[in-house]
Scaffold this motif. Structure first.
Motif, PDB file in Angstrom:
ATOM      1  N   VAL A  10      -6.254  -5.208   1.812  1.00 40.61           N
ATOM      2  CA  VAL A  10      -6.491  -5.847   0.522  1.00 40.61           C
ATOM      3  C   VAL A  10      -5.898  -4.946  -0.557  1.00 40.61           C
ATOM      4  N   SER A  11      -5.313  -5.546  -1.574  1.00 41.25           N
ATOM      5  CA  SER A  11      -4.740  -4.758  -2.659  1.00 41.25           C
ATOM      6  C   SER A  11      -5.858  -4.165  -3.514  1.00 41.25           C
ATOM      7  N   LEU A  12      -5.523  -3.190  -4.327  1.00 40.21           N
ATOM      8  CA  LEU A  12      -6.529  -2.557  -5.176  1.00 40.21           C
ATOM      9  C   LEU A  12      -7.171  -3.534  -6.151  1.00 40.21           C
ATOM     10  N   ASP A  13      -6.437  -4.596  -6.496  1.00 41.36           N
ATOM     11  CA  ASP A  13      -7.020  -5.579  -7.407  1.00 41.36           C
ATOM     12  C   ASP A  13      -7.635  -6.769  -6.664  1.00 41.36           C
ATOM     13  N   GLY A  14      -7.842  -6.615  -5.349  1.00 43.77           N
ATOM     14  CA  GLY A  14      -8.624  -7.588  -4.596  1.00 43.77           C
ATOM     15  C   GLY A  14      -7.892  -8.747  -3.962  1.00 43.77           C
ATOM     16  N   HIS A  26       2.117  -5.273   1.045  1.00 39.74           N
ATOM     17  CA  HIS A  26       1.648  -4.140   1.847  1.00 39.74           C
ATOM     18  C   HIS A  26       2.771  -3.637   2.743  1.00 39.74           C
ATOM     19  N   SER A  27       3.085  -2.392   2.559  1.00 39.63           N
ATOM     20  CA  SER A  27       4.097  -1.771   3.398  1.00 39.63           C
ATOM     21  C   SER A  27       3.427  -0.636   4.165  1.00 39.63           C
TER      22      SER A  27
END
Length: 93
Positions: A10-14, A26-27
């Motif tokens: 999940v990205s930092l902003d959800g 996402h890498s």
């Protein structure tokens, strides 16, 4: 009794994905991929939703046969292919 461990990206902003199911955000470099290989190879099974399963199933069963896939990436192909999978879905049989 066995334990269930949940692991998601999940990205930092959800966010899990961008518009049109884009997951390019996402890498995973070789070091991170190796970490997850070491962690996931000890699992008893993968539990996946239909979309994740179908995404993984398109690539991983033969990824280690591609000369461009080497190291941890090729290693994960075997881990994924050999691991029992439980897919929860209302539409996939």
């Amino acid at each position: 009794m066995n334990k269930i461990v949940s692991s998601i990206s999940v990205s930092l902003d959800g966010f899990f994905e961008g518009p049109d199911r884009d997951i390019e955000w996402h890498s995973v470099d070789e070091e991170v991929h190796q970490h997850f290989n070491d962690y996931l190879r000890t699992a008893g099974a993968f539990v996946e939703g239909r979309v994740t399963y179908q995404l993984m199933e398109e690539f991983w069963p033969t990824a280690d046969q591609d000369p461009a896939s080497a190291g941890p990436m090729a290693e994960f192909a075997g881990i994924w292919r050999d691991m029992p999978k439980y897919v929860y879905s209302r539409t996939l049989e």
